[in-house]
Design an enzyme around this catalytic site. Structure first.
Site, PDB file in Angstrom:
ATOM      1  N   ASP A 198       0.811  -1.218   0.000  1.00 28.83           N
ATOM      2  CA  ASP A 198       0.000   0.000   0.000  1.00 28.83           C
ATOM      3  C   ASP A 198       0.843   1.266   0.000  1.00 28.83           C
ATOM      4  O   ASP A 198       0.307   2.366  -0.144  1.00 28.83           O
ATOM      5  CB  ASP A 198      -0.905   0.042   1.240  1.00 28.83           C
ATOM      6  N   ARG A 230      -3.330  -6.065 -11.585  1.00 28.51           N
ATOM      7  CA  ARG A 230      -2.270  -7.074 -11.601  1.00 28.51           C
ATOM      8  C   ARG A 230      -2.869  -8.479 -11.614  1.00 28.51           C
ATOM      9  O   ARG A 230      -2.485  -9.322 -12.435  1.00 28.51           O
ATOM     10  CB  ARG A 230      -1.370  -6.896 -10.373  1.00 28.51           C
ATOM     11  N   ARG A 231      -3.813  -8.742 -10.712  1.00 25.98           N
ATOM     12  CA  ARG A 231      -4.448 -10.057 -10.679  1.00 25.98           C
ATOM     13  C   ARG A 231      -5.274 -10.290 -11.946  1.00 25.98           C
ATOM     14  O   ARG A 231      -5.242 -11.369 -12.535  1.00 25.98           O
ATOM     15  CB  ARG A 231      -5.338 -10.174  -9.441  1.00 25.98           C
TER      16      ARG A 231
END
Length: 324
Positions: free
Chosen positions: A83, A130-131
């Protein structure tokens, strides 16, 4: 390290953030340091309308905590490193990175079907580019849908049939006590490489606060610290922020620091990958070079992998991800 000073730890109010802060607090208390938690509401806690990948690039989970640190309202901050933006804040520094938790991602599906057995067009809940890109690279037929909320909320939405499956970080599931019997499949590393810093905590302090820095450095894990420095240096050199599908995995293998980086287009049609290594065994054995030199080498490794990805055309994929 006995002290009369009470060290104030700034953290978000979420259950996971408080777990992480309590974990660090226990480590410091074990060194004889009095500590207390200071709960801070961040923009990311207030906003439910942002895409997940916008969080890190804007620092919406960290800015208010960093402000409290600079103003002296807290003495240290515990961040999930995935984060924390790679751009440093003047006057602050990451003084320690404790031993890393699990780095991978886990699929939880409604009927315990692994990724390869999900029906064509199955809906996967994830707000992470990203996933999403890596999943589509493996299964172009899948449908991606945004999902927000804490882990319990996401699991309820899955059970209610809003999704056929959701993808969550293994570290978060483990820290919250979600049993492995509830997981369907680990997707790391065959399908998904993690976000930069995933599974790792960063302890941030004021650069001029020598007492707090000396305390938290006692819980630093040099191998983990080097790994996340390499990953964050790669991301910073790519100028990817978190608005592009960028993944990285640094680890120690055979007395070497190994970094693998990936950049994809948002639809997962193109995936670039590069891996490089640097020997680090003398450092971890306590010989020279010093830890500062280790971190310097780790950062250089990150830039080297980024350069390889850029040479393959990563910049075009990153720019494509930023287009509305």
């Amino acid at each position: 390290m006995p002290s009369q000073r009470c060290f104030r730890i700034g953290t978000r109010r979420s259950v996971l953030a408080q777990w992480q802060a309590h974990w660090v607090a226990e480590k410091l208390q074990g060194l004889g340091a009095p500590v207390e938690l200071v709960l801070i509401v961040t923009e990311g806690d207030r906003r439910q309308d942002l895409q997940a990948d916008a969080w890190t690039s804007r620092g919406i989970f960290t800015r208010e905590i960093q402000k409290a640190l600079l103003e002296g309202r807290v003495d240290l901050a515990v961040h999930s490193l995935k984060d924390l933006p790679t751009q440093p804040v003047e006057g602050l520094m990451i003084a320690a990175v404790p031993e890393r938790g699990p780095v991978g991602d886990v699929l939880i599906s409604r009927h315990q079907s692994p990724l390869a057995q999900l029906p064509p067009g199955a809906v996967i809940g994830t707000g992470s580019l990203r996933r999403q890109a890596q999943l589509l690279h493996a299964r172009p037929d899948l449908q991606m849908a945004p999902v927000r909320g804490n882990v319990d909320t996401r699991l309820r939405k899955l059970q209610a049939g809003q999704y056929d499956g959701i993808v969550l970080a293994e570290a978060g599931l483990a820290r919250l006590g979600i049993p492995e019997s509830a997981w369907t499949e680990r997707l790391f590393p065959t399908v998904l490489l993690p976000a930069v810093g995933q599974g790792a905590l960063g302890i941030e302090v004021r650069a001029d606060d020598a007492q707090t820095r000396a305390l938290v450095e006692l819980v630093d894990d040099p191998a983990t610290h080097a790994a996340v420095v390499a990953e964050r240096a790669m991301l910073a050199h790519l100028h990817g922020g978190c608005l592009a599908p960028v993944a990285a995995w640094a680890r120690i293998e055979h007395a070497q620091l190994v970094l693998t980086g990936r950049v994809l287009d948002p639809k997962g049609q193109q995936m670039l990958q590069a891996t490089q290594t640097v020997r680090i065994s003398p450092v971890l054995l306590g010989a020279t070079p010093s830890q500062e030199e280790l971190l310097h080498e780790a950062a250089a490794l990150g830039r080297q992998v980024a350069e390889q990805l850029l040479a393959q055309g990563a910049n075009q994929l990153i720019l494509a991800a930023r287009r509305p």
